[in-house]
Design an enzyme around this catalytic site. Sequence first.
Site, PDB file in Angstrom:
ATOM      1  N   ASP A  23       0.821  -1.319   0.034  1.00  0.00           N
ATOM      2  CA  ASP A  23      -0.007   0.071  -0.034  1.00  0.00           C
ATOM      3  C   ASP A  23       0.968   1.109   0.038  1.00  0.00           C
ATOM      4  O   ASP A  23       1.894   1.228   0.446  1.00  0.00           O
ATOM      5  CB  ASP A  23      -0.856  -0.005   1.167  1.00  0.00           C
ATOM      6  CG  ASP A  23      -1.835   1.064   1.116  1.00  0.00           C
ATOM      7  OD1 ASP A  23      -2.434   1.634   0.079  1.00  0.00           O
ATOM      8  OD2 ASP A  23      -2.820   1.025   2.007  1.00  0.00           O
ATOM      9  N   HIS A  40       3.290   3.108  -8.913  1.00  0.00           N
ATOM     10  CA  HIS A  40       3.237   1.625  -8.990  1.00  0.00           C
ATOM     11  C   HIS A  40       4.395   1.019  -9.689  1.00  0.00           C
ATOM     12  O   HIS A  40       4.668  -0.096  -9.510  1.00  0.00           O
ATOM     13  CB  HIS A  40       1.799   1.318  -9.935  1.00  0.00           C
ATOM     14  CG  HIS A  40       0.408   1.837  -9.232  1.00  0.00           C
ATOM     15  ND1 HIS A  40       0.497   1.507  -8.083  1.00  0.00           N
ATOM     16  CD2 HIS A  40      -0.558   2.513  -9.763  1.00  0.00           C
ATOM     17  CE1 HIS A  40      -0.993   1.998  -7.648  1.00  0.00           C
ATOM     18  NE2 HIS A  40      -1.381   2.412  -8.817  1.00  0.00           N
ATOM     19  N   LEU A 134      10.990 -20.775  -4.502  1.00  0.00           N
ATOM     20  CA  LEU A 134       9.928 -19.915  -4.032  1.00  0.00           C
ATOM     21  C   LEU A 134       8.445 -19.753  -4.613  1.00  0.00           C
ATOM     22  O   LEU A 134       8.670 -19.713  -6.020  1.00  0.00           O
ATOM     23  CB  LEU A 134      10.574 -18.490  -4.194  1.00  0.00           C
ATOM     24  CG  LEU A 134       9.263 -17.237  -3.805  1.00  0.00           C
ATOM     25  CD1 LEU A 134       8.877 -17.324  -2.354  1.00  0.00           C
ATOM     26  CD2 LEU A 134      10.020 -15.796  -4.054  1.00  0.00           C
TER      27      LEU A 134
HETATM   28  C1  FPP Z   1      -1.648   0.293  -3.387  1.00  0.00           C
HETATM   29  O1  FPP Z   1      -1.164   1.402  -3.391  1.00  0.00           O
HETATM   30  C2  FPP Z   1      -1.115  -0.537  -4.621  1.00  0.00           C
HETATM   31  C3  FPP Z   1      -1.901  -1.330  -5.644  1.00  0.00           C
HETATM   32  C4  FPP Z   1      -3.198  -0.949  -5.542  1.00  0.00           C
HETATM   33  C5  FPP Z   1      -1.260  -1.817  -6.645  1.00  0.00           C
HETATM   34  C6  FPP Z   1      -0.126  -2.713  -6.356  1.00  0.00           C
HETATM   35  C7  FPP Z   1       0.617  -3.059  -7.613  1.00  0.00           C
HETATM   36  C8  FPP Z   1       2.098  -3.108  -8.013  1.00  0.00           C
HETATM   37  C9  FPP Z   1       3.195  -2.885  -6.881  1.00  0.00           C
HETATM   38  C10 FPP Z   1       2.428  -3.359  -9.401  1.00  0.00           C
HETATM   39  C11 FPP Z   1       3.488  -4.444  -9.461  1.00  0.00           C
HETATM   40  C12 FPP Z   1       2.943  -5.718  -8.931  1.00  0.00           C
HETATM   41  C13 FPP Z   1       3.634  -6.833  -9.629  1.00  0.00           C
HETATM   42  C14 FPP Z   1       3.128  -8.249  -9.160  1.00  0.00           C
HETATM   43  C15 FPP Z   1       4.548  -6.871 -10.674  1.00  0.00           C
HETATM   44  P1  FPP Z   1      -2.253   2.473  -3.579  1.00  0.00           P
HETATM   45  O2  FPP Z   1      -2.242   2.803  -5.020  1.00  0.00           O
HETATM   46  O3  FPP Z   1      -3.480   2.187  -3.036  1.00  0.00           O
HETATM   47  O4  FPP Z   1      -1.584   3.679  -2.736  1.00  0.00           O
HETATM   48  P2  FPP Z   1      -2.409   5.007  -2.099  1.00  0.00           P
HETATM   49  O5  FPP Z   1      -3.142   4.195  -1.016  1.00  0.00           O
HETATM   50  O6  FPP Z   1      -1.115   5.688  -1.560  1.00  0.00           O
HETATM   51  O7  FPP Z   1      -3.244   5.922  -2.984  1.00  0.00           O
END
Ligand code: FPP
Length: 248
Positions: A23, A40, A134
């Site tokens: 997050d 991201h 893994l």
């Molecule tokens: C949450 O941060 C994150 C996500 C919803 C996406 C997570 C995805 C990745 C890290 C992409 C790569 C993944 C792989 C498996 C290669 P948020 O956008 O909710 O952050 P915020 O709460 O600060 O808005």
Amino acid sequence: MVMSNIDNIDKNKIPQHVAIIMDGNGRWAKSRNKIRLAGHQEGAKSVKSAIEVCGELGIKYLTVYAFSTENWNRPQSEVSGLMNLLVSSIDKEFEEINKLGVRIRVIGQTDKLPKSVQKKLSFAIENTKYNTALNFVIALSYSGRWDIINAVKTLADDCRKGTVNPDDIDDELFENYLATAGIPDPELLIRTSGEERLSNFLLYQLAYSELYFTNVLWPDFSKEVFYDALINYQKRERRFGKTSEQLT
Ligand code: FPP
């Protein structure tokens, strides 16, 4: 010399399975005046570090919450950006991940994903299925309630068909119907960015997990942050409802 906490990790108390709610990508980007997708993209690098830590320490399962059922409600541009990032990350990292012996698995309503993403995932899953170092489990279009309801539906169907006797339903049988069938429950759940909730992640599977929350935003999640989480986990006493005395 740069100090690392890796030496403070007890190699005899390594969890088998770590689950992560990644997050804070959006906040990371906002604080740098960048678009959310940049967060991201940086977050994808943290995923790689986490995989490397699992390799170093012999953690056998790593599950990451990459896209929740609720995330479909985000702006369309962010959703498609995330889908593209997934495909490009696999393209970029597949060879190296495969060499490390990582088996890629996916849990969630994958039929809801764009066809191009489904195709890329099938390729990654198929071509890593004999790897054993893994298990890297990506939760995509996943929610814990969906998982439980889906399991209940399939189980109910088996009861109706007569292949399962309702009297035989217990934890062990039920777990075979979850998306995580055959995967041990996580001993440790990490959530970044200071939020302290489960957000519909592995609701059934996290019943006894230790929860670790850090204020670090996911794009800043370094190996050292992972080591700190593991050291913290190792200091805890896992009682499973028993008393301290019963454990010794
Ligand atoms: C949450 O941060 C994150 C996500 C919803 C996406 C997570 C995805 C990745 C890290 C992409 C790569 C993944 C792989 C498996 C290669 P948020 O956008 O909710 O952050 P915020 O709460 O600060 O808005």
